[in-house]
Every structure is written in structure tokens, then in C-alpha cells.
Design a protein around this motif. Sequence first.
Motif, PDB file in Angstrom:
ATOM      1  N   GLY A  93      13.254  41.657  32.813  1.00  0.00           N
ATOM      2  CA  GLY A  93      12.152  42.284  33.529  1.00  0.00           C
ATOM      3  C   GLY A  93      12.576  43.316  34.555  1.00  0.00           C
ATOM      4  N   LEU A  94      13.871  43.630  34.629  1.00  0.00           N
ATOM      5  CA  LEU A  94      14.342  44.556  35.666  1.00  0.00           C
ATOM      6  C   LEU A  94      14.848  45.848  35.039  1.00  0.00           C
ATOM      7  N   ASP A  95      14.571  46.962  35.728  1.00  0.00           N
ATOM      8  CA  ASP A  95      15.027  48.249  35.235  1.00  0.00           C
ATOM      9  C   ASP A  95      16.034  48.865  36.186  1.00  0.00           C
ATOM     10  N   PRO A  96      17.252  49.098  35.748  1.00  0.00           N
ATOM     11  CA  PRO A  96      18.206  49.734  36.642  1.00  0.00           C
ATOM     12  C   PRO A  96      17.860  51.208  36.853  1.00  0.00           C
ATOM     13  N   PRO A  97      18.159  51.809  37.963  1.00  0.00           N
ATOM     14  CA  PRO A  97      18.797  51.164  39.111  1.00  0.00           C
ATOM     15  C   PRO A  97      17.763  50.465  39.989  1.00  0.00           C
ATOM     16  N   THR A  98      18.114  49.290  40.432  1.00  0.00           N
ATOM     17  CA  THR A  98      17.221  48.569  41.327  1.00  0.00           C
ATOM     18  C   THR A  98      18.051  47.592  42.153  1.00  0.00           C
TER      19      THR A  98
END
Lengths: 296, 432
Positions: A93-98
Motif C-alpha cells: 500500500g505504499l508508494d516510494p518515495p515516502t
Amino acid sequence: MARMREVARRVFAVEYNRSQHEDKGLEENAPNYIITPLGATVNRVYFVGVMMTKSNTGSDDSPQYRVEVRDPTGTFYLYAGQYQPQAINMIAGLDPPTLVGVVGKVRTFVKEDGTFYASVKPEAVFPVDIPQRDRWIVETSRFTMERLRAVKDAMEEEQPSIDSLMEKGHPKRTAESGVNAVGLYGNFDLSPYKEGVRTALDMVLESDGKSIGPGTADREVPQLNIEKDDKNNADLKEQILKIINDVSGEKGALYRDIIARCEKSGIDKIQLEETIQELLDEGQIYEPTIGIIKPI
Amino acid sequence: MDPEQIAPIIREIKEALPEIEEERLRTELDRYLRYGIVPLEAKKAIIRKFGGTPATFASAGEKKLGELKGGEMNVDLIVRCLSSKEREQKTQNGDRTLVTGLIADDTMIRRFVSWEGQMLDKGSTYLIKGASAKTFRGEVEINLGLYTKVEDAPNGSLSGLDVTKLPRFGNLLELKLKDVRPGMGNIQITAKVMDLEKRTIETDKGKKNIYDGMLADDTKRVRFTSWSDFGFDIGDALTIRGAYVKDWRGIPQINFDERAEVQKEKGVDFDVMKTPRLFAEDLINAGATDIEITGTIIEIREGSGLIFRCPECNRALVNGSCSLHGQQTGVADLRTKVVLDDGTGALFAILNTEITEQILDRKVSECVDKFRDDDRKIIEELDRRLLGQEYVMRGNVIRDDFGPTVLPAQLNLRESDDREEARTLMDSLEVL
């Protein structure tokens, strides 16, 4: 008594990645620890950094992620497979960059030639905001400096012991680190770790502490102190690719050999890491195992 | 080692080796002791060296428990057994039954270990012949072995013994409150009375006043019970010698009675509000009352969110079923089980209904309406709001086999000035 839950140590990447020793314990199912150069005994770790890349090395149905998370001092390498289902879900569920917080267990790999790599099996990867990152940096700096002091004192003693270090005012956990560090790593240069703390604290001092509530879609990405110049970048890429080809053996090039050569050529380590990442993304090189780079 | 302690050891060696000159024995013993050998081992080694057999010790005669220093062999004792318990112990030659407990004479109370399973009955008085005294974890302990004979004591022995007049068992340990552990037998602490309440209880000797309250020093707060009236009040700083420590759900509770010595301290005060930061590692071995602990929530554990409780016993139902009362229509509740980790240790914490409602910004009833069929959403919400956040929890810490659990009455986000802290750290980094 049931085995106690292992503490999550606060360690910067520069210290984590330079670990060369582990303690697997003698009992069956004994927890596995790495012992960092500053003597921290780490089974579980908690850190905050920028999720730089995420690549699925498995399939869509059963994903396996290789994730790089950079803190102010270096990069943590995460590998999540089928035994980390919770982490897999969170990473998906995460999109780099974060900006993320990572809780994970140590994972070690020793190459035939004895080179030792420490990476992370994530248990949880979740979004955090800048104040949370600043908080982590301050706490981690505090713990790192505690260890630095103990190691420095231990190096000055002929036969450092937990008692002798505690007499100098170190808390027990830190006294243990001092003894571990000197026992396993001997006398060594402490400056990379001090430099790491300095860089990290600088980031807090320069940050405006602006809060972005958790869950907000667009997170502010902290400055990475990298100034990019596109033209120079192309030259640099070529130069580094040449170095990689030069130091490459049959099975590829050792990452540390590349670093050593680049240092001689005056290439900054952060620049090097950035460029290698770009080369990886472009498919000009690949990483058959962690720590080895092979030109295509 | 001072001559007073040396003399009896020399005497015992001399008894086993009557033909050797005392001066020679003294030199020998001195050599062993200088190498850090404990007296008992030194004695055995010397006797063997000169051809004696430690087992053929002549009796050291009748001794009082109070005289024993540890290391005496073959002593005779007249004692009353205060407590005894059988215990299985695994050894290389299979299981063996030991008996351990406390014995007393008119000088003091000591622990005994009977290695051959010879039983002593509580309340009986014995003549023990051929026991030995050893030092174990700093305490002198009486050992009953293969060559020890246990007989009933002559009639009338120790008839006037009043155990309650004897000092408590064990060496007096001077401690800070944070180091107090359940089961300690004889401690000395200096602390301030924060809170005091009188209670009357019924005993076989009639009514008795006891006093409950809270003690605090600059390291921790611990509840206490005084079984006797020492005339102190809230705000007094006390030095208490001879207290013992009871266990309540892993939380130490200090107890003392008329055997203790309680002294008011003038000019001693604690800045009890400004306690130094308590770390999770300080709570791994003992629970605590009313403490503040700061850490980061790094995991939301299973069993969090919307749960249904058994209307009979309040246990959480699993698939609508209570482990004691079977299938039930549950009463909805909210709770959050988390791991609080401060980098020195990991603590479990259970956030109650009220706190969980605050975090979610929703009442239990709303959650039932909204999420009854999709409670996963609540967990996601808890993850989102709690993970990676640093909290200050205030409340009690209980302790069981799985380690310490914080039961916070209050939960606050930690407020800190990170730039200020970073600046301070940077300054000290320069001189590191």
C-alpha cells in the motif's frame, strides 16, 4: 518462563550495515542477534527513513519485496517474503518515495569469502511524518552517542569489563556494548559513527518540524542533501559504470570494492549510491545478491 | 580477612590435622585466601594437602545459628523448624528430592537445605548433628547431608523461643525503590510517605490497626502496608530497616511490622515529582505502581479493536463463545493491545475502553453500528493513528510469565522539542 519479547533497538544504518558479527545462541530456537561495531546486540530494530525503492521479486499472487529505506546515514535493505504477510500488505500500500517507520528482525547473510551482510526482515512498515522522524533521529542519536562513549572508554582500558565501565558512569546496557565492541572489533575508527550522528542531527536542526498528519496522501519528503546536476550526472554514471567493469570479476563486483575505487576517484558515497540505484533502475547493472553488482 | 574470622577456620583445620603447627596452617590458609578461594574450599584443600580427610572432621560442637559464618563443617544445632517444603531437583543422577525451609534458634533465622530428603516438620524442635554451613548468594545456609543425623531435641529445648522477636531472615539489603523485587526478605529503604490510610482488621488476638499507603523516592513509587503503628504521617521521610516485599500481580509491595526499625529522617526530602526517566528495561524484572513510561508504539497486537465480552465473567468471547460459560450473546467493548518499546525494552500495554474510544474518536456503540461486520477497519484505523507514535503512559505495570504489561490510566502523546534536544546532543557530540 516464556521467552520475553525482544526489544527493538534504535540504530542508524551506518552502524547496522557495518556489523560483522552475529550471535546465534546455542539453544534451539534461540534468537539471532547481530552485534554492531558499537556493541549493540540487535535482534529487532526500529528505524525511520525514506522508502526509496520497492521491487516485487515474486509474483503478483505471492509478492516478495525488496525495499530500500534510507536514513540520514545510509540505507537499510529490507526483504519481505511469504513469512512476513503483514509487512507485505503494508508495503503493497505504499508508494516510494515516502517516509516510513520500519520494525523488523535482523537477517544475515555470510558469503563464502566470509563477507557478512546484515539486512532486515520487516514485521511492519508504516507511514510516519516528519516530527516522528525527528523524534526517532533524536532518540537514536542519544543511544548511539551512549554507545560511542562506552566504546571510547572501553578502548582506553587494558581489560574493559562491564563493572569497570559502569564505574565510569555508563548504564549497564551501554557498558555491555562497550565490552562487546572492543572484544569483537578491537580498536577502530569511531569517526564514521560520529559523522553519522552529526548528519542526522543536522537534518533535525534544518527541518522546520512541519507536521503532516499521518494518513495524508502527500507527504513531504525530506531533503536528502543531494544536489543533482543533470549534465554532471551523465558523466558520473559513465565513470562509475567504468569502475564497476574494472573491478568486476567473473561473478560481478563487490560493492565495497566499488566504494573503495570511487573514494579514490573522489566520488561521494551518497552520489555513488544514487547513481548505482539509477543504473539498477535503467537495467545497466543488476544485483545478483546483496552486496554484489554485476554489469549486464 | 580479619583475624576474628580466620581464627575459627584455623581451629577447624587444626582439629582435622592436630599434628600440624598452627602457624603453618595460618600461612597456608592465607595463601589460598589471597587467591580468592572461599574459606570452605581453602579449608578442604589444606586438609587434603596434609593427608587429612575433610569427612573425618571432628565435631565442631554445638553452635548457635548466629555464630555461623559459612564454611563450618560438622556442627550440632538445636533448632525449631519454621517452614519446610519438598522440592524435586534434576541432577545428573536423576531426580532427587530436596527439603528446604527456615529454621530458628534464639539467635536468628536461617535457611536450610536437606540434600538427602530428611524432612523437618514445621513447629518441631530438633537436635541436628553433623550439619554444615555454606554461603549461598551472600547468605549463610545450613546444609543437611549424608552424614547428618536429625533427632528430636531434648524436652524443653527452645521452649521460650518467640520467633517474632528475631530479626527477619536474610542479610539487610539497602535499596532504592526501583530495585525492590517481590520475595525479598529483609530490606532497608529510605523514602517519603506519599499517601496513608488506616484500616482495622480482625486477627485471632482481636482488632488490629494496619496502615496502607504509597512510598516514593527519586526512583519509583511503591505501595506499602505497615502492620504496626509507627506514628508517621503523610510527607514524612522514613528509613525503614527490616521490611519484606510481597508480590501482587508481579508488582512489589513493601510490608513491615514491629520487627522492623522505622526512623523519621529530618532534612531528607525527595523531589519525587521529578523522577528520572524510567526505562522499559527497569520494568522487565518487576512491576510497578503509578509510574510514567515513555515509548513508541511499534505493534498493534491481536485481540485489539471491537471485542465481545461474556456477560457472566467479562472474558473476551472467541467466536461468540466463552471459555467458561459457552455460547453467549456478548457485550461489545473496545480495547487496544500494543507493544510499547523505548529502545531499552519492550512492554505490552492494554489500552482500556475509554482510551481506545479517544484514539478512535468514536464510542463503542458507534463502532458496533458501523463496523460490526468489518472490524478489520478498526484495526487499520488503530494502526494508522498509533504506529510509530511516541506516548507517555501513566498507570500500573503488572508482570506475569510473558513479561510486564502496562495498564495505563492515561495516555498522552509525548511533547518534545526535538530541535532543542538535537542542539544539546550536537554540543556534546563535539566533545565526544
